[in-house]
Design an enzyme around this catalytic site. Structure first.
Site, PDB file in Angstrom:
ATOM      1  N   HIS A   1      -1.800 -38.322 -13.078  1.00 22.55           N
ATOM      2  CA  HIS A   1      -2.055 -39.123 -13.855  1.00 22.55           C
ATOM      3  C   HIS A   1      -3.461 -38.641 -14.438  1.00 22.55           C
ATOM      4  O   HIS A   1      -3.739 -38.639 -15.951  1.00 22.55           O
ATOM      5  CB  HIS A   1      -2.169 -40.742 -13.539  1.00 22.55           C
TER       6      HIS A   1
ATOM      7  N   HIS B   1       1.431 -48.249 -19.212  1.00 23.05           N
ATOM      8  CA  HIS B   1       1.003 -48.953 -18.162  1.00 23.05           C
ATOM      9  C   HIS B   1       2.387 -49.397 -17.298  1.00 23.05           C
ATOM     10  O   HIS B   1       2.448 -50.652 -16.984  1.00 23.05           O
ATOM     11  CB  HIS B   1       0.131 -50.163 -18.584  1.00 23.05           C
TER      12      HIS B   1
END
Lengths: 229, 739
Positions: free
Chosen positions: B49, B95
């Site tokens: 990420h 998300h």
């Protein structure tokens, strides 16, 4: 006309409100921070704008209603000064006790943002004189807790004294369940106090004042205020 | 309490998501065994990420420059010049994993994170969008996730005070175990007042601002870098909790502080919180940075250095301030009721030093934490091509009226009103085109008055196309955003991408990624839409099943005069309906086949970028010139669905007379050929428009006229507009209320 727009932490439609006053009346309002204890000299209209004061984390408007500036707002209203509470501002004004009743969670249990129709049931107030009796106007709403409630006695009094200024209706002015976006008693969208100098309403006239916004039906409210103050 | 000097076992390394060779790299870099806090810092910086280790190689190939681009990828968000000394700042971010585990909070913190990215640059947010993808409606978790995510998006954005003006909602079984929540935000700033994260000067105070640090979200970024399995719900404690009220205060305080001239550098604490923000500020400025954790405002006593460095508590910022303006800065934050603490200073050592209770908990080479992160050239395989379907061989509907109603009432093509009515899309008073059309339009006032400009916003991608052909699907995502902006009269100027894919360690997934990016890149170059920001979300898999490859695009267009726009609604009786673009009746991967018959087969429609450019320029110019009364791009469901949408939006029918076609009727009506639009214009204007189109080499055909209260297609279909609307509007509320 001199106006002031109150700013509490978490309020978010103060710019929209200020712009509406400026665009329609030509005069920029004074922004007043919640920790002030006096309103600026010579203010005619105090606007309590929409938003989520203190995150609406307790009860909508409950914390803002206990801010330092509130005493000055009460004194202003007692002197006959105009107070306009819109959305969270309506909730705050009821929490202060300047208007009766309370705004509960929408019957749908959901936040709702859309354009609704309002019927002007009292065009004689300082806030509505630019409209005609029974006129149907368009107006945006954006709230999760706009479901107006008052006890039967208060409600009867409000109705008896003709203090319901705006009611949710369909495009033909009929007040129906389907046209009521939040389940308010008697489809109440806006009320005034006995003296007629304090108006609370859930819809946002300040967001419909220019053709670009899709219409100008909200202008009348600001034009009305400009006439009296 | 966890001790800092415990032995680092292979198990502990694995728990931190680091591979043995990655751990060896750490040992080589620092020449000793890391402390526990240091291991945590490395895991935070080197997970997928934060480090983009699988994607970096391919991201570099994307076009990111352009005459309007002021800041490209690498900062909190991209910045694009819109003239008059103004710039638009925007980005989209996923998300996904947190939203699947805890839909409401996952969505709120997604929205909060992207808003913070935008105002960290000094911009006031003016618009938000959300691209949401859920599992099939009948899957037992879908209802709950939709309900929580939509409430979360609204709950945060509404309270914060940004209009949520657009987005996408799709359902597909491939998202059953892994929903996608991609949040977009845009803000406005003066082009000479952009704030960056690069620290400058030695001995400058590093200041912590915003909410207190708690134990939430520890290892959130690592979670976002792993696949899911049946035990994923156990990761719920890694999901952060959003507080839009604090964020609103942080916005106002940050903008006030920036205006005061006190800010040298600013970075929001997003993924990997304090670690990532501090390292980034120091490394970018070629400086060291020393943090004293005793000064960090914490929510609870007894937090360890490890916990503080990895917490992902929301609504926090890190800044480097001018020392002589410290007091003034503190006063601003106190006024807004937010925490303000000097937690460190910049140094000239190029070391990242973390102290707690007088002990050094971490002492690492700051540049290496980012620069020396592993980078992989993962093996990939060329995706298999699908056959091109013969339109005539695909199934025709028994009844066109029924087929249209069923399509309009299907989960994927039904009205999204249930969703966007829960989002405040009118706040700020600048929303000119509201949700429900091709693109949203937001007014932007010029600093010195004069006619207002506009910005168009749209979110697009057709994942089933990308699955069937990643390269063409990648192109199509950009092409559709291009069309949506043209249709409202906005010149497409730049995009942000949110690349959602499965496990990159699988060569076929990596193949999708590589080819989709190639398609995106080619389309962006051809249509002059540089990619200025973005986010990569990999490992979107549950129990080995990957999501559809979903490179979601957020695109921004510019309008010189915001009043020069049209919507999709039929507006005037007798207006002529004009079809722009060629129709071959492309049925492969069509909504018609997938929604009505459950068939997802064939190659998706190819995108001819030169034709897109030509047709798009023509339509946009016609809108700006005020020649058309409505414009709509053709996408899912093809011509017939587009006509129905225009009729429903305008509450007016149309009589369509089919031109001579050598295409099967159902393919003509439902085919999803690209580069097409429907526009309407007065009869006189339409004839001129068609002549001009011919001159420009743009196919344009009059196919009927607006009027009546039914949509009529020759002898094939006659359906009341109210019947269309009833079906179109009923699916979503019905599904959500369990009817």
């Amino acid at each position: 006309m001199k106006s002031a727009v109150l700013v509490f932490p978490g309020i978010n439609r103060e710019r929209d409100m200020a712009r509406a006053f400026e665009v329609v009346t030509g005069v920029k309002p004074v922004m007043v921070w919640h920790t002030e204890t006096e309103l600026p000299e010579g203010i005619d209209v105090v606007a309590v704008p929409g938003g989520f004061s203190y995150g609406d984390y307790l009860r909508c408007g409950a914390i803002a209603a206990r801010s330092p500036i509130i005493d000055a707002v009460k004194r202003h209203a007692e002197r006959g000064g105009y107070v306009l509470g819109v959305c969270n501002g309506f909730q705050i004004v009821t929490e202060i006790g300047l208007l009766p009743g309370a705004l509960m969670r929408n019957a749908s249990l959901k936040f709702v943002c859309k354009e609704v129709h309002l019927r002007v049931d009292d065009p004689t107030t300082a806030f509505t004189s630019a409209y005609t009796a029974g006129q149907v106007i368009r107006c945006p709403i954006a709230h999760g807790e706009g479901n107006y409630y008052a006890d039967p006695e208060t409600l009867a009094r409000l109705e008896g004294e003709g203090r319901v200024v705006f009611r949710y209706c369909d495009e033909l002015g009929r007040t129906t369940e389907a046209a009521d976006p939040n389940g308010s008693l008697n489809h109440i969208a806006g009320i005034v106090n006995e003296r007629g100098n304090v108006l609370g309403m859930m819809p946002h006239p300040e967001n419909l004042i220019e053709a670009l916004q899709g219409g100008t039906d909200g202008r009348g409210l600001f034009e009305s205020l400009a006439k009296v103050a | 309490m966890l001790r800092n000097d415990i032995a680092i076992t292979p198990e502990l390394v694995a728990e931190h998501g680091l591979k043995p060779d990655e751990y060896q790299r750490i040992l080589d870099l620092i020449g000793r065994e890391p402390t526990l806090t240091e291991l945590g810092i490395f895991s935070a910086m080197w997970n997928e990420h934060c480090s983009y280790k699988s994607s970096k190689k391919w991201l570099r190939k994307l076009p990111t420059k352009g005459t309007r681009v002021l800041i490209g990828p690498g900062e909190n968000a991209g910045v694009v010049d819109i003239g008059d000394g103004q710039a638009v700042v925007f980005k989209m971010e996923s998300h996904n994993h947190p939203s699947y585990i805890e839909p409401y909070q996952g969505a709120t913190t997604g929205v909060g994170g992207i808003l913070r990215d935008v105002f960290t640059m000094g911009a006031r947010p003016i618009a938000a969008m959300n691209a949401l993808r859920f599992g099939e409606p009948t899957h037992p978790k879908t209802h709950h996730i939709v309900s929580g995510v939509v409430a979360g998006v609204g709950g945060y954005g509404n309270s914060f005070g940004v209009p949520t003006v657009g987005g996408e909602v799709n359902f597909h079984k491939r998202y059953n175990g892994n929903c996608l929540v991609n949040a977009f935000a845009a803000g406005l700033l003066k082009s000479d007042e952009i704030f960056l994260s690069e620290a400058k000067g030695v001995g400058m105070p590093v200041v912590y601002l915003g909410s207190k640090t708690g134990r939430d979200g520890i290892h959130g970024a690592s979670m976002a870098s792993a696949e899911f399995d049946d035990n994923s719900a156990e990761k719920r404690p890694t999901v952060q909790v959003g507080d839009p009220f604090s964020e609103k205060l942080l916005l106002e305080a940050s903008l006030e502080l920036m205006a005061s001239g006190a800010v040298i550098a600013i970075q929001d604490m997003g993924a990997a919180g304090l670690t990532c923000s501090a390292v980034e500020m120091g490394a970018k400025g070629n400086l060291g940075l020393e943090l004293n954790l005793d000064a960090v405002p914490t929510r609870e006593p007894g937090m360890t250095a490890y916990e503080m460095m990895l917490s992902e508590s929301q609504e926090r910022m890190l800044m480097v301030l001018h020392p002589h303006l410290e007091e003034q800065a503190e006063a601003i934050f106190r006024k807004w009721g937010l925490d303000f603490a000097i937690v460190g200073e910049t140094t000239d050592t190029l070391r990242f030093v973390v102290k707690h209770h007088g002990d050094v908990m971490a002492d690492l080479p700051i540049k290496d934490l980012g620069d020396q992160a592993p980078e992989y050239d993962r093996p990939w395989v060329e995706p298999k091509k699908q056959p091109v379907l013969d339109p005539a061989a695909t199934r025709a509907p028994d009844d066109y009226r029924q087929a249209l109603l069923d399509l309009l009432g299907s989960p994927n093509l039904s009205s999204r009103r249930w969703v966007w009515e829960q989002y405040d899309h009118l706040i700020q008073g600048n929303t000119v085109q509201r949700p429900g059309g091709d693109a949203a339009v937001v007014r932007v006032e010029r600093p010195n008055g004069g006619k207002a400009k506009g910005l168009g916003f749209t979110c697009d991608v057709t994942p089933r196309y990308v699955e069937a052909d990643p390269y063409e699907g990648g192109k199509q995502a950009i092409a559709e955003s291009w069309r949506n902006l043209n249709a409202v009269g906005a010149l497409p100027i730049a995009v942000t991408d949110n690349l959602n894919f499965g496990n990159p360690e699988r060569p076929e997934i990596m193949g999708q990624f590589v080819k989709a990016l190639e398609g995106l890149g080619d389309a962006c170059r051809a249509l002059d839409m540089p990619i200025v920001s973005g986010n990569v979300s990999l490992y979107n898999e549950t129990n080995g099943v990957a999501i559809l490859p979903t490179p979601a695009i957020g695109a921004v267009g510019l309008m010189d005069d915001v009043t020069r726009t049209v919507g999709v609604a039929f507006t005037h009786d007798e207006d002529v309906v004009v079809l722009i673009g060629d129709t071959a009746g492309w049925m492969g991967q069509s909504s018609y086949l997938s929604e009505l018959f459950g068939i997802e087969e064939g190659a998706p429609p190819p995108v001819d970028l030169a034709v897109e450019k030509k047709n798009g320029d023509f339509v946009r110019e016609a809108v700006i010139a005020g020649r058309v009364t409505a414009a709509h791009d053709l996408s899912d469901g093809g011509l017939l669905v587009a006509l129905a949408e225009m009729a429903m939006a305008g509450k007016k029918g149309a009589r369509i007379l089919l031109p001579e076609i050598d295409v099967a009727l159902h393919a003509f009506l439902f085919g999803e050929d690209q580069a097409r639009y429907v526009v309407t214009a007065s009869a006189a204007e339409a004839s001129k428009l068609i002549v001009d189109a011919a001159m420009a080499g743009v196919p344009a055909t009059a196919i009927g006229a607006v009027g009546g209260d039914a949509l009529v297609i020759g002898d094939h279909l006659n359906v009341a507009v109210t019947d269309l609307s009833d079906r179109h509007e009923s699916w979503f509320p019905g599904y959500m209320s369990g009817v």
